[in-house]
Write a protein that holds these residues in place. Structure first.
Motif, PDB file in Angstrom:
ATOM      1  N   TRP A  57       0.960  -1.320   0.074  1.00 19.60           N
ATOM      2  CA  TRP A  57      -0.115  -0.035  -0.115  1.00 19.60           C
ATOM      3  C   TRP A  57       0.874   1.131  -0.098  1.00 19.60           C
ATOM      4  O   TRP A  57       0.641   2.209  -0.752  1.00 19.60           O
ATOM      5  CB  TRP A  57      -0.747  -0.153   1.276  1.00 19.60           C
ATOM      6  N   LEU A  58       2.041   1.384   0.810  1.00 16.80           N
ATOM      7  CA  LEU A  58       2.820   2.333   0.819  1.00 16.80           C
ATOM      8  C   LEU A  58       3.648   2.503  -0.685  1.00 16.80           C
ATOM      9  O   LEU A  58       3.632   3.710  -1.122  1.00 16.80           O
ATOM     10  CB  LEU A  58       3.729   2.379   1.738  1.00 16.80           C
ATOM     11  N   ARG A  59       3.936   1.341  -1.206  1.00 18.40           N
ATOM     12  CA  ARG A  59       4.541   1.642  -2.217  1.00 18.40           C
ATOM     13  C   ARG A  59       3.740   2.092  -3.214  1.00 18.40           C
ATOM     14  O   ARG A  59       4.142   2.788  -4.275  1.00 18.40           O
ATOM     15  CB  ARG A  59       5.313   0.357  -2.945  1.00 18.40           C
ATOM     16  N   GLN A  63       4.342   5.444  -5.464  1.00 11.35           N
ATOM     17  CA  GLN A  63       4.273   5.687  -6.919  1.00 11.35           C
ATOM     18  C   GLN A  63       3.379   6.356  -7.627  1.00 11.35           C
ATOM     19  O   GLN A  63       3.576   7.003  -8.723  1.00 11.35           O
ATOM     20  CB  GLN A  63       4.123   3.844  -7.430  1.00 11.35           C
ATOM     21  N   ARG A  64       1.997   6.516  -6.953  1.00 11.75           N
ATOM     22  CA  ARG A  64       0.887   7.335  -7.415  1.00 11.75           C
ATOM     23  C   ARG A  64       1.428   8.754  -7.389  1.00 11.75           C
ATOM     24  O   ARG A  64       1.188   9.716  -8.341  1.00 11.75           O
ATOM     25  CB  ARG A  64      -0.207   7.190  -6.558  1.00 11.75           C
ATOM     26  N   ARG A  65       2.246   9.254  -6.264  1.00 11.38           N
ATOM     27  CA  ARG A  65       2.614  10.670  -6.402  1.00 11.38           C
ATOM     28  C   ARG A  65       3.801  10.955  -7.241  1.00 11.38           C
ATOM     29  O   ARG A  65       3.909  11.932  -7.614  1.00 11.38           O
ATOM     30  CB  ARG A  65       3.280  10.830  -5.040  1.00 11.38           C
TER      31      ARG A  65
END
Length: 66
Positions: A57-59, A63-65
């Protein structure tokens, strides 16, 4: 292979190897902790299993940012 593709592959490999190691040792760890406190064994098992999904979830957020 492009550098960002290589980085993603290395990150996925590290996460996968870490998850395999945790899942391999999880039953014996939980049974050992369960001798002292069943509630603590439950918490440790839940945290380790949920930690696997938390890392992905953190990854994904990172990646979305980017």
């Amino acid at each position: 292979m492009r550098p960002e593709t290589r980085s993603a592959a290395i990150a996925a490999a590290v996460i996968l190897v870490g998850a395999v190691v945790v899942i391999y040792f999880l039953p014996s760890l939980v049974l050992w902790i369960g001798q002292y406190s069943p509630a603590l064994a439950f918490v440790v098992g839940a945290v380790l299993l949920l930690g696997f999904f938390w890392i992905f979830w953190l990854r994904a957020r990172y990646q979305r940012r980017r």
